[in-house]
Design a protein around this motif. Structure first.
Motif, mmCIF file in Angstrom:
data_model
loop_
_atom_site.group_PDB
_atom_site.id
_atom_site.type_symbol
_atom_site.label_atom_id
_atom_site.label_comp_id
_atom_site.label_asym_id
_atom_site.label_seq_id
_atom_site.Cartn_x
_atom_site.Cartn_y
_atom_site.Cartn_z
ATOM 1 N N GLY A 223 -3.674 -32.073 -14.844
ATOM 2 C CA GLY A 223 -2.626 -31.132 -14.490
ATOM 3 C C GLY A 223 -3.143 -29.792 -14.015
ATOM 4 N N VAL A 224 -4.460 -29.565 -14.098
ATOM 5 C CA VAL A 224 -5.031 -28.285 -13.656
ATOM 6 C C VAL A 224 -5.687 -28.410 -12.287
ATOM 7 C CG1 VAL A 224 -5.379 -27.463 -16.001
ATOM 8 C CG2 VAL A 224 -7.232 -28.688 -14.866
ATOM 9 N N ASN A 225 -5.673 -29.606 -11.722
ATOM 10 C CA ASN A 225 -6.221 -29.831 -10.379
ATOM 11 C C ASN A 225 -5.080 -30.337 -9.508
ATOM 12 O OD1 ASN A 225 -7.368 -31.505 -8.130
ATOM 13 N ND2 ASN A 225 -9.302 -30.806 -8.990
ATOM 14 N N ILE A 226 -4.639 -29.510 -8.580
ATOM 15 C CA ILE A 226 -3.434 -29.823 -7.829
ATOM 16 C C ILE A 226 -3.613 -31.072 -6.969
ATOM 17 C CG2 ILE A 226 -4.024 -28.299 -5.908
ATOM 18 C CD1 ILE A 226 -1.091 -27.630 -5.624
ATOM 19 N N LEU A 351 -1.456 -18.189 11.350
ATOM 20 C CA LEU A 351 -2.755 -18.657 10.860
ATOM 21 C C LEU A 351 -2.950 -18.182 9.428
ATOM 22 C CD1 LEU A 351 -6.097 -18.781 12.757
ATOM 23 C CD2 LEU A 351 -6.041 -17.742 10.496
ATOM 24 N N THR A 352 -3.136 -19.132 8.522
ATOM 25 C CA THR A 352 -3.292 -18.812 7.100
ATOM 26 C C THR A 352 -4.686 -19.208 6.640
ATOM 27 O OG1 THR A 352 -0.931 -19.164 6.683
ATOM 28 C CG2 THR A 352 -2.407 -19.260 4.785
ATOM 29 N N ILE A 353 -5.372 -18.280 6.000
ATOM 30 C CA ILE A 353 -6.696 -18.530 5.431
ATOM 31 C C ILE A 353 -6.566 -18.535 3.920
ATOM 32 C CG2 ILE A 353 -9.067 -17.684 5.197
ATOM 33 C CD1 ILE A 353 -8.765 -16.399 7.959
ATOM 34 N N LEU A 354 -6.933 -19.655 3.305
ATOM 35 C CA LEU A 354 -6.855 -19.791 1.853
ATOM 36 C C LEU A 354 -8.162 -19.323 1.230
ATOM 37 C CD1 LEU A 354 -5.281 -20.812 -0.633
ATOM 38 C CD2 LEU A 354 -6.311 -23.061 -0.239
ATOM 39 N N GLN A 355 -8.082 -18.289 0.418
ATOM 40 C CA GLN A 355 -9.254 -17.708 -0.240
ATOM 41 C C GLN A 355 -9.464 -18.361 -1.598
ATOM 42 O OE1 GLN A 355 -9.561 -13.374 -0.288
ATOM 43 N NE2 GLN A 355 -10.018 -13.440 -2.485
ATOM 44 N N ARG A 356 -10.723 -18.723 -1.882
ATOM 45 C CA ARG A 356 -11.053 -19.311 -3.180
ATOM 46 C C ARG A 356 -11.497 -18.202 -4.141
ATOM 47 N NH1 ARG A 356 -11.927 -24.533 -4.309
ATOM 48 N NH2 ARG A 356 -13.583 -23.992 -5.782
ATOM 49 N N GLY A 357 -10.623 -17.834 -5.049
ATOM 50 C CA GLY A 357 -10.963 -16.838 -6.056
ATOM 51 C C GLY A 357 -11.208 -15.468 -5.456
ATOM 52 N N SER A 358 -11.591 -14.535 -6.281
ATOM 53 C CA SER A 358 -11.918 -13.183 -5.838
ATOM 54 C C SER A 358 -13.436 -13.048 -5.730
ATOM 55 C CB SER A 358 -11.367 -12.144 -6.817
ATOM 56 O OG SER A 358 -11.852 -12.386 -8.129
ATOM 57 N N PRO A 359 -13.925 -12.203 -4.838
ATOM 58 C CA PRO A 359 -15.374 -12.097 -4.617
ATOM 59 C C PRO A 359 -16.184 -11.787 -5.870
ATOM 60 C CG PRO A 359 -14.159 -10.950 -2.902
ATOM 61 C CD PRO A 359 -13.159 -11.336 -3.946
ATOM 62 N N ASP A 360 -15.582 -11.115 -6.835
ATOM 63 C CA ASP A 360 -16.315 -10.746 -8.043
ATOM 64 C C ASP A 360 -16.230 -11.807 -9.144
ATOM 65 O OD1 ASP A 360 -13.635 -10.425 -8.513
ATOM 66 O OD2 ASP A 360 -13.821 -8.506 -9.566
ATOM 67 N N ASN A 361 -15.635 -12.968 -8.836
ATOM 68 C CA ASN A 361 -15.519 -14.040 -9.824
ATOM 69 C C ASN A 361 -16.685 -14.999 -9.653
ATOM 70 O OD1 ASN A 361 -14.819 -16.160 -11.508
ATOM 71 N ND2 ASN A 361 -12.657 -16.131 -10.952
ATOM 72 N N ASP A 362 -17.676 -14.894 -10.530
ATOM 73 C CA ASP A 362 -18.879 -15.720 -10.432
ATOM 74 C C ASP A 362 -18.649 -17.164 -10.842
ATOM 75 O OD1 ASP A 362 -20.351 -13.582 -9.552
ATOM 76 O OD2 ASP A 362 -21.097 -13.033 -11.547
ATOM 77 N N HIS A 363 -17.472 -17.460 -11.375
ATOM 78 C CA HIS A 363 -17.200 -18.815 -11.848
ATOM 79 C C HIS A 363 -16.543 -19.688 -10.772
ATOM 80 C CE1 HIS A 363 -18.322 -17.648 -15.886
ATOM 81 N NE2 HIS A 363 -17.484 -16.620 -15.820
ATOM 82 N N VAL A 364 -16.220 -19.096 -9.625
ATOM 83 C CA VAL A 364 -15.613 -19.838 -8.525
ATOM 84 C C VAL A 364 -16.654 -20.007 -7.423
ATOM 85 C CG1 VAL A 364 -13.797 -19.864 -6.780
ATOM 86 C CG2 VAL A 364 -13.311 -18.996 -9.072
ATOM 87 N N LYS A 387 -2.922 -14.318 8.058
ATOM 88 C CA LYS A 387 -2.589 -14.050 6.665
ATOM 89 C C LYS A 387 -3.681 -14.646 5.781
ATOM 90 C CE LYS A 387 1.666 -14.472 5.349
ATOM 91 N NZ LYS A 387 2.999 -15.012 4.967
ATOM 92 N N VAL A 388 -4.182 -13.852 4.840
ATOM 93 C CA VAL A 388 -5.149 -14.338 3.852
ATOM 94 C C VAL A 388 -4.427 -14.439 2.514
ATOM 95 C CG1 VAL A 388 -7.344 -13.916 2.669
ATOM 96 C CG2 VAL A 388 -7.075 -13.257 5.068
ATOM 97 N N VAL A 389 -4.485 -15.618 1.904
ATOM 98 C CA VAL A 389 -3.763 -15.843 0.655
ATOM 99 C C VAL A 389 -4.702 -16.408 -0.397
ATOM 100 C CG1 VAL A 389 -1.566 -16.250 1.817
ATOM 101 C CG2 VAL A 389 -3.057 -18.181 1.328
ATOM 102 N N GLN A 390 -4.387 -16.105 -1.627
ATOM 103 C CA GLN A 390 -5.076 -16.696 -2.772
ATOM 104 C C GLN A 390 -4.017 -17.365 -3.637
ATOM 105 O OE1 GLN A 390 -7.493 -13.977 -5.023
ATOM 106 N NE2 GLN A 390 -7.970 -15.462 -6.606
ATOM 107 N N GLY A 416 -11.743 -28.147 -1.354
ATOM 108 C CA GLY A 416 -11.267 -27.888 -2.710
ATOM 109 C C GLY A 416 -9.829 -28.332 -2.867
ATOM 110 N N ALA A 417 -9.378 -28.345 -4.106
ATOM 111 C CA ALA A 417 -8.056 -28.883 -4.422
ATOM 112 C C ALA A 417 -6.933 -28.174 -3.678
ATOM 113 C CB ALA A 417 -7.815 -28.806 -5.935
ATOM 114 N N GLY A 418 -7.135 -26.909 -3.319
ATOM 115 C CA GLY A 418 -6.093 -26.167 -2.612
ATOM 116 C C GLY A 418 -5.719 -26.784 -1.277
ATOM 117 N N LEU A 419 -6.630 -27.594 -0.715
ATOM 118 C CA LEU A 419 -6.326 -28.235 0.564
ATOM 119 C C LEU A 419 -5.336 -29.379 0.404
ATOM 120 C CD1 LEU A 419 -9.704 -28.195 2.520
ATOM 121 C CD2 LEU A 419 -7.910 -26.465 2.366
ATOM 122 N N LEU A 420 -4.937 -29.651 -0.834
ATOM 123 C CA LEU A 420 -3.794 -30.548 -1.039
ATOM 124 C C LEU A 420 -2.599 -30.059 -0.224
ATOM 125 C CD1 LEU A 420 -0.928 -30.705 -2.869
ATOM 126 C CD2 LEU A 420 -2.205 -32.795 -2.436
#
Length: 520
Positions: A223-226, A351-364, A387-390, A416-420
């Motif tokens: 349930g945590v992976n879309i 045009l939408t760009i999906l961003q993975r996490g924030s730049p300061d998040n070392d876990h992504v 548009k850039v979205v997270q 990544g899963a967001g491309l669902l």
């Protein structure tokens, strides 16, 4: 009296249809109504006899029904395209389109494990390897069940703890045990199904809980992976087709989880597309004898030869009418609509760009190290609205995510899963997986199934960062970060734009102005 074959599927047939003029309660996409009415004669007859029914009865069918051909079918023979051969096209129909439903329904005609003599008897029929089953008047005894840490306990029931009053073919049941894995089959749960010596009813004193709504039992993926979770929802939609449903929401969905663990669901709102009632968990039945008037053991998310995780998709084919139907149905139920201004002369390409996490998040990982540079390149195109979205479930609701996705013409993101979200792009959109990190099939196949143009980065002109940083998977490119050459990104954007314009022109003319990148 022996029940006729038509009583195998009870979901629709046993419902008394009385709409009293409120046909809006169907909650169906307008494109789907002719197919639902064409498939269900009871519903069509109720509409024809009601002056307030706004729908015209036409002879349409989904494609899996006997005799459903050509322009009467949902695909109208227009899907798929680009198959390598007629053989591949036919293979695609049965593996990834409505022919898949037809095969399962045919399997069930032969696997009648428990049959009824009279109307109040029990029944159990299954598809091969118990990947789907339908039970009527089902008895399950949970009194000895103690939830633990095992989500899918395989030895949960002994003889007499699950069963019904019927003519029982035990040898036929045993033949379905070839794939006894939790997310592939229901065999482990049903292997000790027993012929009982009493009928199942609400007043026989044998049932502590009696559920008279159609109940859909589901074993869920993560349930945590879309991406994985939507294998659940997609197969729930297919389950409704297999079960002859008209997609009513007065059903009870039950999460089959034998553990005491919680289940974290980042897209919990998605259930609203399928039911008007809260999803129940199996642990709520602990210590009770539960009887079901009708129980549907749903198609599972990781079936062999199932859809859509690790599915084999025949060479070249693009466009499954079944995946398109799911996308339209789900978006309609979630209240997501296309902004019609996109078809006006001079409308921008969204045009939408999906961003993975924030730049300061070392876990992504799989972050775009030079994302700002690539965004600047995209903004050079006068015809683009960038548009850039997270898609952070904590801050952006799932419905809001869907609205952004469905109103995108070009959707760009790292593997990544967001491309669902490729599933929910409009028909003309371009799915741009910026880099697949060596996993070439996953989202390419998903885009193909959805019927989209797909683009990804080729070899070279890319730089990896943070190799070895992940403590366990540091050698896997999916756990690195990446930088991309701006000129190559610009070239791919031109390719994406041109593919979009060519396809969207089939829907409405999209005006594209000339700019300095046309020669690239």
């Amino acid at each position: 009296m022996v029940l006729p074959t038509s009583h195998i599927f009870l979901y629709l047939i046993t419902i008394s249809i009385s709409w009293a003029g409120d046909w809006g309660r169907l909650e169906l996409h307008s494109n789907h109504i002719p197919y639902v009415l064409g498939h269900h004669q009871d519903l069509a007859s109720a509409c024809a006899s009601d002056d307030q029914c706004p729908y015209k009865i036409v002879d349409q069918c989904w494609g899996y029904e006997d005799g459903c051909k050509g322009n009467a079918s949902f695909s109208k023979n227009d899907e798929p395209i680009n198959c390598a051969s007629d053989h591949h096209k036919r293979d695609f129909w049965f593996r990834a389109d409505f022919g898949f439903i037809g095969n399962i329904r045919k399997e069930m005609e032969a696997i009648r494990i428990c049959t009824a003599d009279v109307e109040n008897d029990s029944s159990l029929i299954c598809a091969r390897n118990a990947k789907f089953c339908h039970a009527r008047n089902l008895y399950i005894d949970f009194r000895s069940h103690t939830p633990d840490r095992d989500r899918f306990k395989e030895d949960m029931f002994e003889k007499g703890m699950i069963g019904g009053y019927c003519k029982f073919d035990e040898s036929l049941l045993k033949e379905q045990g070839s794939h006894p894995y939790p997310l592939q089959s229901w065999y482990s749960e049903l292997q000790n199904y027993t012929k009982l010596d009493f009928q199942i009813s609400n007043d026989n004193g044998r049932c502590d809980v009696f559920i008279d709504k159609p109940s859909i039992l589901m074993k869920l993926d993560s349930g945590v992976n879309i991406y994985h979770h939507f294998c659940d929802f997609f197969n729930l939609y297919l389950t409704q087709h297999v079960n002859n449903s008209w997609f009513g929401k007065d059903v009870q969905i039950i999460m089959w989880d034998t553990s005491s663990l919680g289940y974290f669901d980042i897209v919990e709102d998605a259930w609203n597309a399928f039911t008007d009632h809260p999803v129940l968990n199996l642990k709520g039945f602990t210590g009770k004898r539960v009887c079901f008037k009708e129980a549907i053991f749903s198609l599972l998310p990781r079936m062999r030869g199932g859809l859509f995780y690790n599915s084999y998709i025949p060479k070249g084919c693009v466009g499954s009418s079944m995946f398109r139907a799911f996308s339209e149905h789900f978006l309609h139920r979630m209240g997501v609509r296309q902004d019609q201004s996109t078809f006006l002369p001079g409308a921008k390409i969204r045009l939408t760009i999906l961003q993975r996490g924030s730049p300061d998040n070392d876990h992504v990982f799989r972050q775009i190290k030079n994302q700002d540079e690539l965004v600047a390149v995209a903004k050079e195109f006068d015809e683009f609205e960038v548009k850039v979205v997270q898609y952070n479930w904590r801050t952006v609701s799932f419905v809001e995510q869907l609205n952004i996705t469905h109103n995108s013409d070009i959707f760009i993101g790292m593997h990544g899963a967001g491309l669902l979200h490729f599933l929910f792009l409009p028909d003309w959109a371009v799915a741009f997986e910026l880099y697949n990190c060596g996993d070439t099939g996953c989202y390419y196949d998903l885009a193909r199934l959805r019927g989209l143009n797909y683009i990804t980065w080729g070899d070279g002109k890319i730089e990896a960062f943070d190799r070895g940083k992940h403590h366990r998977y540091g050698d896997n490119p999916k756990f690195w970060n990446w930088s991309f050459e701006p000129d190559e990104f610009r070239r791919l954007l031109v390719r994406a734009r041109d593919a979009l314009v060519a396809k969207k022109r089939d829907y409405r003319t999209l005006k594209i102005g000339t700019n300095k990148h046309d020669e690239l």
